[in-house]
Design an enzyme around this catalytic site. Structure first.
Site, PDB file in Angstrom:
ATOM      1  N   PRO A  10      78.781 -45.341  -4.033  1.00 37.74           N
ATOM      2  CA  PRO A  10      78.827 -46.276  -2.906  1.00 37.74           C
ATOM      3  C   PRO A  10      77.745 -47.356  -3.047  1.00 37.74           C
ATOM      4  CG  PRO A  10      78.799 -43.997  -2.140  1.00 37.74           C
ATOM      5  CD  PRO A  10      78.519 -43.964  -3.616  1.00 37.74           C
ATOM      6  N   GLU A  11      78.153 -48.598  -2.992  1.00 36.98           N
ATOM      7  CA  GLU A  11      77.196 -49.702  -3.025  1.00 36.98           C
ATOM      8  C   GLU A  11      77.183 -50.370  -1.651  1.00 36.98           C
ATOM      9  OE1 GLU A  11      76.459 -52.151  -6.243  1.00 36.98           O
ATOM     10  OE2 GLU A  11      77.354 -50.851  -7.759  1.00 36.98           O
ATOM     11  N   ARG A 159      58.350 -62.126 -11.533  1.00 41.51           N
ATOM     12  CA  ARG A 159      58.791 -60.943 -12.270  1.00 41.51           C
ATOM     13  C   ARG A 159      59.119 -61.253 -13.717  1.00 41.51           C
ATOM     14  NH1 ARG A 159      60.265 -56.992  -8.502  1.00 41.51           N
ATOM     15  NH2 ARG A 159      60.591 -55.670 -10.319  1.00 41.51           N
TER      16      ARG A 159
END
Ligand SMILES: [Zn+2]
Length: 279
Positions: A10-11, A159
């Site tokens: 499940p996302e 990042r």
């Protein structure tokens, strides 16, 4: 190295579709009883009987957590790897993989979770340690108004990891899982291995737009296919049927017909088109 199969997990869109499927029907209900089955990823944190006669005041979502607001405290529900929720006036006898029944005056909310990586955790408030431990590190919601381009750009600039892994980490933007990260990078022409800090502003703007688009489209589609998702149980979900690259290794790219490539990043499968994703 063992590669994780592209199984259904499940996302964010499935969690949001799940929320929409029962939020209005359970709101206002009082808890009659609660049954917990085998241990889940984390313990509930109080005796289930303590929740009897609490009222459900609403259902929200934060990342992949559902927040079931009660008049005292809240329940945080995570579907883990294989969980699904079903809210129904009447449920049949519980099966071996049904690990929670929340019986309310308006129906029974049942958690079905064969692999038991899911969880139901009680917290006295959203700001109590129990909730902060699970929600505190989550980045901005990709479908909310707070997902603005400038902070997203600033977050990526800091990042030095590959963009795909920065998206999955969930601290710049939350809930963009493996499938939707692969798809959004395809739509914006970005190689999953490119360092986040190296992306220029127009490219980040395209990615920002693509993330919103793939998630919103999946939620919209899920609304009419919820039944498929709930009964999926580890099989490919409806949302994968139209994927551009995810799960399509070796198949022709839908744009340029080059074979879609698969690689492993951080033990997750990544799919991309070497021709369409050059940045
Ligand atoms: Zn292509």
């Amino acid at each position: 190295m063992r590669v994780q199969n592209p199984i259904h997990m499940p996302e964010l869109p499935e969690v949001e579709v799940t929320r929409l499927s029962f939020a209005s029907r359970i709101t206002g209900a009082r808890i009659v009883s609660m049954r917990m089955g085998k241990p889940l990823r984390w313990p509930l944190g109080l005796a289930p009987e303590a929740l009897v006669s609490c009222q459900v005041t609403g259902v929200r979502r934060r990342g992949k957590y559902l927040l079931l607001d009660l008049d005292t405290g809240l329940l945080l529900i995570h579907l883990g790897m294989s969980g699904s929720l079903n809210f129904s006036e009447l449920q049949g006898p519980e099966g071996p993989h049904d690990h929670m029944d929340l019986v309310t005056t308006q129906g029974v909310l049942r958690l079905h979770d064969p692999r038991r990586f899911g969880a139901v955790v009680w917290s006295p408030s959203e700001h109590a340690p129990q909730a902060v431990k699970l929600l505190g590190h989550l980045g901005v919601e990709p479908l909310g108004d707070a997902f603005e381009l400038a902070p997203f750009q600033a977050g990526l600039k800091r990042r030095n990891s590959p963009i795909k892994q920065v998206l999955l980490a969930g601290d710049v933007v939350v809930g963009v899982g493996n499938i939707y990260a692969s798809e959004a990078l395809f739509l914006s022409g970005i190689r999953p291995t490119t360092k986040a800090a190296k992306l220029n502003k127009p490219r980040v703007a395209q990615l920002h737009q693509a993330i919103r688009e793939v998630l919103a489209r999946a939620v919209a589609k899920g609304g009419s296919s919820l039944r498929d998702f709930v009964s999926a149980e580890g099989k490919n979900g409806y949302f994968q049927l139209e994927a551009s690259v995810y799960g399509r290794a070796g198949l022709p790219c839908r744009v340029c017909a080059s074979p879609v490539k698969q690689m492993v990043q951080g033990q997750r499968s990544t799919f991309f088109c070497p021709t369409c994703q050059k940045y």
